[in-house]
Design a protein around this motif. Structure first.
Motif, mmCIF file in Angstrom:
data_model
loop_
_atom_site.group_PDB
_atom_site.id
_atom_site.type_symbol
_atom_site.label_atom_id
_atom_site.label_comp_id
_atom_site.label_asym_id
_atom_site.label_seq_id
_atom_site.Cartn_x
_atom_site.Cartn_y
_atom_site.Cartn_z
ATOM 1 N N ARG A 434 0.831 -1.200 0.000
ATOM 2 C CA ARG A 434 0.000 0.000 0.000
ATOM 3 C C ARG A 434 0.871 1.258 0.000
ATOM 4 N N ALA A 435 2.029 1.183 0.683
ATOM 5 C CA ALA A 435 2.956 2.316 0.664
ATOM 6 C C ALA A 435 3.533 2.529 -0.730
ATOM 7 N N VAL A 436 3.878 1.447 -1.410
ATOM 8 C CA VAL A 436 4.383 1.552 -2.780
ATOM 9 C C VAL A 436 3.350 2.236 -3.668
ATOM 10 N N GLN A 437 2.100 1.842 -3.528
ATOM 11 C CA GLN A 437 1.041 2.469 -4.322
ATOM 12 C C GLN A 437 1.006 3.973 -4.087
ATOM 13 N N PHE A 438 1.085 4.401 -2.822
ATOM 14 C CA PHE A 438 1.061 5.841 -2.551
ATOM 15 C C PHE A 438 2.283 6.537 -3.145
ATOM 16 N N MET A 439 3.458 5.925 -3.039
ATOM 17 C CA MET A 439 4.672 6.573 -3.536
ATOM 18 C C MET A 439 4.576 6.875 -5.030
ATOM 19 N N VAL A 440 3.812 6.076 -5.738
ATOM 20 C CA VAL A 440 3.626 6.291 -7.175
ATOM 21 C C VAL A 440 2.497 7.290 -7.424
ATOM 22 N N GLN A 441 1.350 7.091 -6.758
ATOM 23 C CA GLN A 441 0.163 7.913 -7.023
ATOM 24 C C GLN A 441 0.148 9.232 -6.265
ATOM 25 N N ARG A 442 0.713 9.237 -5.045
ATOM 26 C CA ARG A 442 0.664 10.387 -4.139
ATOM 27 C C ARG A 442 -0.776 10.767 -3.803
ATOM 28 N N ALA A 443 -1.660 9.778 -3.742
ATOM 29 C CA ALA A 443 -3.074 10.037 -3.477
ATOM 30 C C ALA A 443 -3.444 9.548 -2.087
ATOM 31 N N SER A 444 -4.109 10.398 -1.306
ATOM 32 C CA SER A 444 -4.617 10.000 -0.004
ATOM 33 C C SER A 444 -5.813 9.073 -0.177
ATOM 34 N N ALA A 445 -6.298 8.540 0.923
ATOM 35 C CA ALA A 445 -7.429 7.614 0.864
ATOM 36 C C ALA A 445 -8.670 8.278 0.270
ATOM 37 N N SER A 446 -8.785 9.594 0.422
ATOM 38 C CA SER A 446 -9.936 10.310 -0.126
ATOM 39 C C SER A 446 -9.783 10.609 -1.607
ATOM 40 N N GLY A 447 -8.567 10.397 -2.126
ATOM 41 C CA GLY A 447 -8.304 10.695 -3.528
ATOM 42 C C GLY A 447 -7.550 11.988 -3.750
ATOM 43 N N GLN A 448 -7.329 12.776 -2.688
ATOM 44 C CA GLN A 448 -6.582 14.021 -2.845
ATOM 45 C C GLN A 448 -5.124 13.716 -3.202
ATOM 46 N N VAL A 449 -4.613 14.333 -4.242
ATOM 47 C CA VAL A 449 -3.225 14.160 -4.649
ATOM 48 C C VAL A 449 -2.384 15.211 -3.947
ATOM 49 N N ILE A 450 -1.350 14.753 -3.236
ATOM 50 C CA ILE A 450 -0.517 15.637 -2.420
ATOM 51 C C ILE A 450 0.903 15.618 -2.971
ATOM 52 N N GLY A 451 1.345 16.753 -3.461
ATOM 53 C CA GLY A 451 2.681 16.824 -4.019
ATOM 54 C C GLY A 451 2.863 15.898 -5.207
ATOM 55 N N PRO A 452 2.063 16.065 -6.271
ATOM 56 C CA PRO A 452 2.149 15.129 -7.399
ATOM 57 C C PRO A 452 3.537 15.057 -8.026
ATOM 58 N N ASP A 453 4.301 16.147 -7.960
ATOM 59 C CA ASP A 453 5.642 16.131 -8.534
ATOM 60 C C ASP A 453 6.596 15.226 -7.767
ATOM 61 N N GLU A 454 6.191 14.770 -6.578
ATOM 62 C CA GLU A 454 7.035 13.888 -5.767
ATOM 63 C C GLU A 454 6.797 12.410 -6.075
ATOM 64 N N GLY A 455 5.910 12.104 -7.008
ATOM 65 C CA GLY A 455 5.656 10.716 -7.377
ATOM 66 C C GLY A 455 6.877 10.065 -8.009
ATOM 67 N N ILE A 456 7.046 8.772 -7.760
ATOM 68 C CA ILE A 456 8.174 8.021 -8.308
ATOM 69 C C ILE A 456 7.632 6.797 -9.040
ATOM 70 N N THR A 457 8.503 6.029 -9.672
ATOM 71 C CA THR A 457 8.067 4.850 -10.415
ATOM 72 C C THR A 457 7.870 3.667 -9.467
ATOM 73 N N VAL A 458 7.175 2.642 -9.950
ATOM 74 C CA VAL A 458 6.986 1.427 -9.157
ATOM 75 C C VAL A 458 8.337 0.797 -8.831
ATOM 76 N N ASP A 459 9.229 0.740 -9.795
ATOM 77 C CA ASP A 459 10.553 0.154 -9.542
ATOM 78 C C ASP A 459 11.290 0.912 -8.455
ATOM 79 N N GLU A 460 11.221 2.230 -8.483
ATOM 80 C CA GLU A 460 11.900 3.037 -7.464
ATOM 81 C C GLU A 460 11.279 2.818 -6.087
ATOM 82 N N ALA A 461 9.957 2.674 -6.044
ATOM 83 C CA ALA A 461 9.290 2.437 -4.766
ATOM 84 C C ALA A 461 9.648 1.060 -4.206
#
Length: 524
Positions: A434-461
């Motif tokens: 679930r943490a890996v998913q957030f690191m890629v999407q940067r989306a909270s449980a409500s769907g709010q995207v927080i700091g979208p520019d901080e998203g990384i790839t699945v491999d990096e996560a």
């Protein structure tokens, strides 16, 4: 002859020299080889994984096992939004005690769900002479009733029964310590939970301190858990910095403070060892005690440091001089300034580029602080699930300018800073997927995207929870990738995180977890 050959799977090795394999051979708990090197070798057992995806076992670089285990067996008010409902549960817990004067512990306290903090007067209505202790979910505060306040020294600060940080430690110190048997059982419960989520190695983030640990012989409880077969995964123990004491070492050693016998990072073996020295510089965002350089949105304060900056610096420097790897808790940007200044001073006094010092959490890091992280070679040990579950609240209290700086990903990597995944379990959900998913999407449980520019790839996560986690704990020679010679710790997944839709990564099934080449059924 191999002990085991695992076949018919997609092994994502995290080793750039052999990134994908279809067969893995295991001998005496280690990876003997991959693919053609082992497919023709005889094996005592051949296991067909039926097309599953296999990764190195996840490394959670920051957990609290004993706290997690105790919380699982403690009455909880989590999810309740009405104060009357909370007090009813406390009253019910009181009825299960034997006598006036007993302690009653309640988990799951979070003032945000209630709209205000509970007070001592609230708890007095239902305490019936008992001592009530509600631990804040962040671990950085508690609410107690008057029976507890009456036992505290007059100079201990509180707000109508809410005690934060060191004041909470003073209340905790009034309670009888946990027995080693109880601690070992709690550690075992938490370890099984970790294993069920694919975690095969973790770093316990602070034993022997006043904030979380509650036994003068806590390290012995981990040894007891291991002796009793309750420790099915690898554990590295961070030691709380307040355990250091002045020593009269030989002058040329340059060690002003140490643990008894000079114990430091690296002692132990591959199953139970001593890791970093844990030093707290501030509190937490949930409790509004993380130390910021400007006030929280809507509040008239900017959190708090755990001590005078000079005292914190001296402790960090002394830990460095004593040969420790340092894990410095710094959530707010002001706390990060203190930590970076101290680490800079320590390295100038005695250069130890191999120390691998870490900033735990790095929750709010300004752009100007990123080059300092990189120059000092400091790892950022983050908890992505904090924003997955608390992100809406954190973004609101940081405001529009600062919210994109929360629990960064891309900025750390782009500056060459090691990004390490962790959970801080039980503060937040512990699932690496679930943490890996957030690191890629940067989306909270409500769907709010927080700091979208901080998203990384699945491999990096995935790298953050395998290779980077192992390196942060000095385990890179034995863990973190499916490389011949390393420990055969791995996790079998029901799907490939790199091939499914990102929104499904957190729901991928953990089918099996292997430690030392042996399956450990992931059941709690």
């Amino acid at each position: 002859m191999l002990c085991t050959r695992l076949t018919n799977a997609r092994f994502l090795t995290m080793d750039p020299d052999h990134p994908v394999a279809h067969d893995v051979g295991i001998w005496q708990g280690r990876i003997a080889g991959l693919d053609e090197a082992v497919t023709s070798l005889p094996a005592r057992e051949v296991i067909d994984l039926r097309g599953a995806t296999v990764l190195p076992g996840f490394v959670d670089a920051h957990v609290h096992l004993a706290w997690t285990g105790f919380k699982q067996n403690t009455p909880s008010i989590a999810g309740r939004t009405r104060i009357d409902d909370v007090l009813a549960l406390v009253a019910e817990a009181v009825t299960r005690t034997r006598a006036p004067g007993d302690w009653v512990s309640i988990a799951g306290y979070d003032q945000r769900a209630l709209g205000r903090h509970l007070t001592a007067a609230d708890l007095d209505r239902v305490s019936d002479g008992r001592k009530i202790f509600l631990l804040h979910d962040s671990g950085h505060g508690c609410v107690v009733n008057s029976a507890v306040l009456d036992l505290l020294p007059a100079d201990i600060p509180h707000e109508n029964g809410f005690l934060a940080e060191q004041a909470m430690g003073a209340a905790r110190a009034l309670r009888p310590p946990h027995s080693q048997e109880d601690l070992a059982e709690a550690i075992g419960r938490a370890a099984r939970t970790c294993l069920a989520e694919g975690v095969t190695a973790c770093a316990e983030a602070g034993i022997g301190g006043t904030l979380f640990g509650h036994s003068p012989v806590e390290l012995g409880a981990y040894q007891l858990a291991r002796d009793k077969g309750l420790l099915p995964l690898r554990v590295q123990l961070m030691v709380s910095g307040d355990r250091l004491r002045p020593v009269s070492a030989q002058e040329t050693d340059g060690i002003p403070r140490a643990l008894d016998l000079g114990l430091r990072t690296g002692f132990g073996d591959d199953r139970l060892s001593v890791g970093a020295l844990k030093i707290y510089t501030d509190g937490g965002m949930m409790a509004r005690t993380a130390a910021l350089s400007s006030p929280y949105e809507g509040l008239d304060h900017a959190g708090q440091l755990q001590d005078d900056p000079r005292a914190l610096t001296d402790l960090i420097v002394d830990g460095h001089l004593a040969g420790w790897q340092l894990a410095v808790h710094a959530i707010g940007d002001r706390a990060a300034d203190v930590a970076l200044d101290a680490l800079d001073r320590a390295q100038r006094l005695r250069s130890r580029p191999e120390a691998r010092h870490r900033i735990e959490h790095a929750g709010l890091i300004r752009p100007d602080q990123l080059p300092r992280f990189a120059r000092l070679g400091v790892s950022a040990v983050v908890q992505p699930n904090f924003l997955r579950y608390f992100g809406d609240d954190y973004a609101s209290i940081m405001g529009g300018e600062r919210a994109p700086w929360l629990y960064r990903g891309r900025a750390f990597l782009d500056h060459g800073i090691a990004l390490v995944g962790s959970s801080d379990r039980p503060v937040a959900d512990g699932s690496p997927l679930r943490a890996v998913q957030f690191m890629v999407q940067r989306a909270s449980a409500s769907g709010q995207v927080i700091g979208p520019d901080e998203g990384i790839t699945v491999d990096e996560a995935l790298h953050a929870y395998t290779v980077a986690g192992a390196h942060a704990c000095h385990w890179e020679d034995s863990l973190g990738s499916l490389t011949p010679g390393k420990r055969a710790d791995l996790v079998v997944l029901g799907d490939d995180p790199r091939r499914v839709d990102t929104s499904r990564i957190g729901d991928i099934e953990v089918v099996e977890t292997y430690v030392d080449g042996r399956p450990r059924r992931p059941r709690v």
